[in-house]
Scaffold this motif. Sequence first.
Motif, PDB file in Angstrom:
ATOM      1  N   SER A  65       0.890  -1.183  -0.114  1.00  0.00           N
ATOM      2  CA  SER A  65      -0.043  -0.042  -0.061  1.00  0.00           C
ATOM      3  C   SER A  65       0.870   1.314   0.053  1.00  0.00           C
ATOM      4  CB  SER A  65      -0.851  -0.077   1.140  1.00  0.00           C
ATOM      5  OG  SER A  65      -0.256   0.228   2.294  1.00  0.00           O
ATOM      6  N   VAL A  66       1.986   1.097   0.720  1.00  0.00           N
ATOM      7  CA  VAL A  66       2.738   2.368   0.531  1.00  0.00           C
ATOM      8  C   VAL A  66       3.514   2.864  -0.717  1.00  0.00           C
ATOM      9  CG1 VAL A  66       5.023   3.409   1.534  1.00  0.00           C
ATOM     10  CG2 VAL A  66       3.580   2.389   3.126  1.00  0.00           C
ATOM     11  N   ALA A  67       3.735   1.814  -1.467  1.00  0.00           N
ATOM     12  CA  ALA A  67       4.402   1.890  -2.824  1.00  0.00           C
ATOM     13  C   ALA A  67       2.941   2.683  -3.600  1.00  0.00           C
ATOM     14  CB  ALA A  67       4.597   0.326  -3.543  1.00  0.00           C
ATOM     15  N   GLN A  68       1.920   2.136  -3.377  1.00  0.00           N
ATOM     16  CA  GLN A  68       0.518   2.779  -4.256  1.00  0.00           C
ATOM     17  C   GLN A  68       0.780   4.128  -3.746  1.00  0.00           C
ATOM     18  OE1 GLN A  68      -0.737   1.325  -6.870  1.00  0.00           O
ATOM     19  NE2 GLN A  68      -0.415  -1.023  -6.583  1.00  0.00           N
ATOM     20  N   LEU A  94      12.458   6.362   3.410  1.00  0.00           N
ATOM     21  CA  LEU A  94      12.530   5.355   4.749  1.00  0.00           C
ATOM     22  C   LEU A  94      11.145   4.583   4.615  1.00  0.00           C
ATOM     23  CD1 LEU A  94      14.125   7.789   7.200  1.00  0.00           C
ATOM     24  CD2 LEU A  94      15.068   5.585   6.470  1.00  0.00           C
ATOM     25  N   THR A  95      10.070   5.218   4.227  1.00  0.00           N
ATOM     26  CA  THR A  95       8.927   4.496   4.382  1.00  0.00           C
ATOM     27  C   THR A  95       8.514   3.388   3.474  1.00  0.00           C
ATOM     28  OG1 THR A  95       7.856   6.538   5.289  1.00  0.00           O
ATOM     29  CG2 THR A  95       6.193   4.723   4.822  1.00  0.00           C
ATOM     30  N   LEU A  96       9.003   3.917   1.943  1.00  0.00           N
ATOM     31  CA  LEU A  96       8.994   2.951   1.030  1.00  0.00           C
ATOM     32  C   LEU A  96      10.017   1.926   1.023  1.00  0.00           C
ATOM     33  CD1 LEU A  96       7.763   1.959  -1.657  1.00  0.00           C
ATOM     34  CD2 LEU A  96       9.406   3.573  -2.776  1.00  0.00           C
ATOM     35  N   ALA A  97      11.163   2.322   1.745  1.00  0.00           N
ATOM     36  CA  ALA A  97      12.247   0.986   1.764  1.00  0.00           C
ATOM     37  C   ALA A  97      11.813   0.047   2.961  1.00  0.00           C
ATOM     38  CB  ALA A  97      13.431   1.724   2.189  1.00  0.00           C
ATOM     39  N   THR A  98      10.969   0.587   3.986  1.00  0.00           N
ATOM     40  CA  THR A  98      10.633  -0.444   4.920  1.00  0.00           C
ATOM     41  C   THR A  98       9.598  -1.377   4.716  1.00  0.00           C
ATOM     42  OG1 THR A  98      10.918   1.487   6.824  1.00  0.00           O
ATOM     43  CG2 THR A  98       9.535  -0.236   7.302  1.00  0.00           C
ATOM     44  N   GLU A  99       8.632  -0.877   3.599  1.00  0.00           N
ATOM     45  CA  GLU A  99       7.645  -1.847   3.153  1.00  0.00           C
ATOM     46  C   GLU A  99       8.293  -2.760   2.077  1.00  0.00           C
ATOM     47  OE1 GLU A  99       3.536  -0.825   1.870  1.00  0.00           O
ATOM     48  OE2 GLU A  99       4.575  -0.756  -0.017  1.00  0.00           O
ATOM     49  N   ASN A 100       9.386  -2.221   1.281  1.00  0.00           N
ATOM     50  CA  ASN A 100       9.999  -3.103   0.284  1.00  0.00           C
ATOM     51  C   ASN A 100      10.905  -4.382   1.033  1.00  0.00           C
ATOM     52  OD1 ASN A 100       8.650  -1.824  -1.801  1.00  0.00           O
ATOM     53  ND2 ASN A 100      10.585  -0.697  -2.517  1.00  0.00           N
ATOM     54  N   LEU A 101      11.328  -3.885   2.134  1.00  0.00           N
ATOM     55  CA  LEU A 101      12.503  -4.752   2.642  1.00  0.00           C
ATOM     56  C   LEU A 101      11.557  -5.888   3.366  1.00  0.00           C
ATOM     57  CD1 LEU A 101      15.462  -3.014   3.932  1.00  0.00           C
ATOM     58  CD2 LEU A 101      15.060  -3.635   1.641  1.00  0.00           C
ATOM     59  N   ALA A 102      10.497  -5.531   4.036  1.00  0.00           N
ATOM     60  CA  ALA A 102       9.580  -6.377   4.686  1.00  0.00           C
ATOM     61  C   ALA A 102       9.037  -7.480   3.733  1.00  0.00           C
ATOM     62  CB  ALA A 102       8.305  -5.716   5.408  1.00  0.00           C
ATOM     63  N   ASP A 103       8.737  -6.838   2.473  1.00  0.00           N
ATOM     64  CA  ASP A 103       8.223  -7.752   1.393  1.00  0.00           C
ATOM     65  C   ASP A 103       9.347  -8.882   0.998  1.00  0.00           C
ATOM     66  OD1 ASP A 103       5.643  -6.775   1.238  1.00  0.00           O
ATOM     67  OD2 ASP A 103       6.151  -5.735  -0.677  1.00  0.00           O
ATOM     68  N   PRO A 164      -1.439  -1.057   6.913  1.00  0.00           N
ATOM     69  CA  PRO A 164      -1.175  -0.268   5.915  1.00  0.00           C
ATOM     70  C   PRO A 164      -2.120   1.125   5.545  1.00  0.00           C
ATOM     71  CG  PRO A 164      -2.741  -2.128   5.682  1.00  0.00           C
ATOM     72  CD  PRO A 164      -2.226  -2.047   6.883  1.00  0.00           C
ATOM     73  N   HIS A 165      -2.157   1.436   4.579  1.00  0.00           N
ATOM     74  CA  HIS A 165      -2.875   2.514   4.207  1.00  0.00           C
ATOM     75  C   HIS A 165      -2.893   4.000   4.939  1.00  0.00           C
ATOM     76  CE1 HIS A 165      -5.054  -0.878   2.589  1.00  0.00           C
ATOM     77  NE2 HIS A 165      -5.825  -1.192   3.515  1.00  0.00           N
ATOM     78  N   THR A 166      -1.611   4.224   5.126  1.00  0.00           N
ATOM     79  CA  THR A 166      -1.152   5.660   5.763  1.00  0.00           C
ATOM     80  C   THR A 166      -1.600   6.735   4.944  1.00  0.00           C
ATOM     81  OG1 THR A 166       0.731   6.777   6.442  1.00  0.00           O
ATOM     82  CG2 THR A 166       1.078   5.504   4.776  1.00  0.00           C
ATOM     83  N   LEU A 167      -1.617   7.933   5.405  1.00  0.00           N
ATOM     84  CA  LEU A 167      -2.068   9.003   4.909  1.00  0.00           C
ATOM     85  C   LEU A 167      -0.943  10.007   5.096  1.00  0.00           C
ATOM     86  CD1 LEU A 167      -5.857   9.643   5.232  1.00  0.00           C
ATOM     87  CD2 LEU A 167      -4.741   8.979   3.185  1.00  0.00           C
TER      88      LEU A 167
END
Length: 481
Positions: A65-68, A94-103, A164-167
């Motif tokens: 969701s962060v990537a979107q 940092l936010t995108l990298a956190t989600e990507n690495l967790a993936d 997910p679904h941060t604003l």
Amino acid sequence: MNTRRVVGPFNRVEGDLEITLDIEAGRIAAAYVNSPLYRGFEQILQGKMPADALTLVPRICGICSVAQSAASALALADAAGIVAPPNGRLAANLTLATENLADHLTHFYLFFMPDFARGDYAGKAWHAATVERFRATVGTAPNEMLPARARFMQMMGLLAGKWPHTLAVQPGGSTRPLQSTEIFRLHRILRDFRNFLENVTFGSTLVEVAGLSSRNELSAWQQRSGGGDLRLFLRIADDLDLWHLGRGTELFMSYGCYPETAGRLFPAGLWDGQLLPFDSGAISEDISHAWYIAAALPQHPASGGTLPMAEKPGAYSWCKAPRLAGQVVETGALARQMVAAHPLARDMVQVVGGSVAARVVARLLELALVIPAMERWLSEITPGEPWCIPGNPADESTGAGLVEAARGSLGHWLSVRRGRIHSYQIIAPTTWNFSPRDAQGQAGALEQALAGLPATADEAIPAVVHHVVRSFDPCMVCTVH
């Protein structure tokens, strides 16, 4: 004799996936990949206020969701003509990298490795160790990984408020400013995650893994004393020859990601035997074999549309067929590292081609490459400086947002008319990799990777098909969105 059969649905895949196989003489003669679920987000967005996209597009998928959000924020920023301040840029990275690495971590431990604990491989020298580590629900590896991942994902609470679904991710930066004490906590979380990777995943330092420059060096590293789940995978890959399994198109594309003061951590480009510049204007979507009303010619997403047509001769998927200058490309971690000129990625592809093993190694390699960058980005944040600037698209405007999700290149194209969203088009990583054929008959990346694999008409889904499909880590809900 040619036999046609449908395999699926696939477990441990986000969303719905079916594949039709033409089997001839014990081999897959042709594969047809079907994304069977239509969801219609591009139509839902029409007529909404531009800012509404930041609420709606994260709901496309709960995994990425962060990537979107990041792609949507960049499209809105492009339409508004604004650029986030340094703190906002660093927070977005940092936010995108956190989600990507967790993936990356989730894919390896929960989606990919459990397939090698199946009974098909009983008797292999590595099977008992794999069952102990990775068998679904009882393996020791997930019991170690999940707490480490949960601790790592605490970064999302500090960086984005929730997941997910941060604003918090906005066109002008981040609405979640960090204080010095929070930055210190983030450093501690990164240190703990680094320790997990070095002690459990790699059995080696991140510096040593990131510095591997060839498959020979990787093999020598594998033979040295030390544990780590990567070494177990490499043992399996050598025994099953996953280095030559699942080769598809040899064209690799990356939009580039993680902007820094000078350039990007991973640049944009196309690898076609040599590094070529990336031209976003060369992207088109072909819908000749997809259930949509066909345009006369393939269209660029900025001028394309999404008009479903459930009954259409020759169509077999809800997934469109994106092409770059008319060519089929692969996207993902391996593509990113090919474009970024990492020597290990280049050597793997030039020696054995894009393969199951190369894709998995590239994802783990990114864990070793990105964690040090995240530590550096944290140290560059300046508390008290601006984090977000206001700005809205003009009533008549257009914008594009291109990012790299864990699975590959993700693009959002937006047009605003009379203050409302007139058109919103999305091409997700799995749309690139799992596309159907185009008007020229070119098979998509996965369709090419499956052709030639051993298969019979009466067996269950062959293990090799699982390995190839999972090496791309499909997100089917993003594919059709």
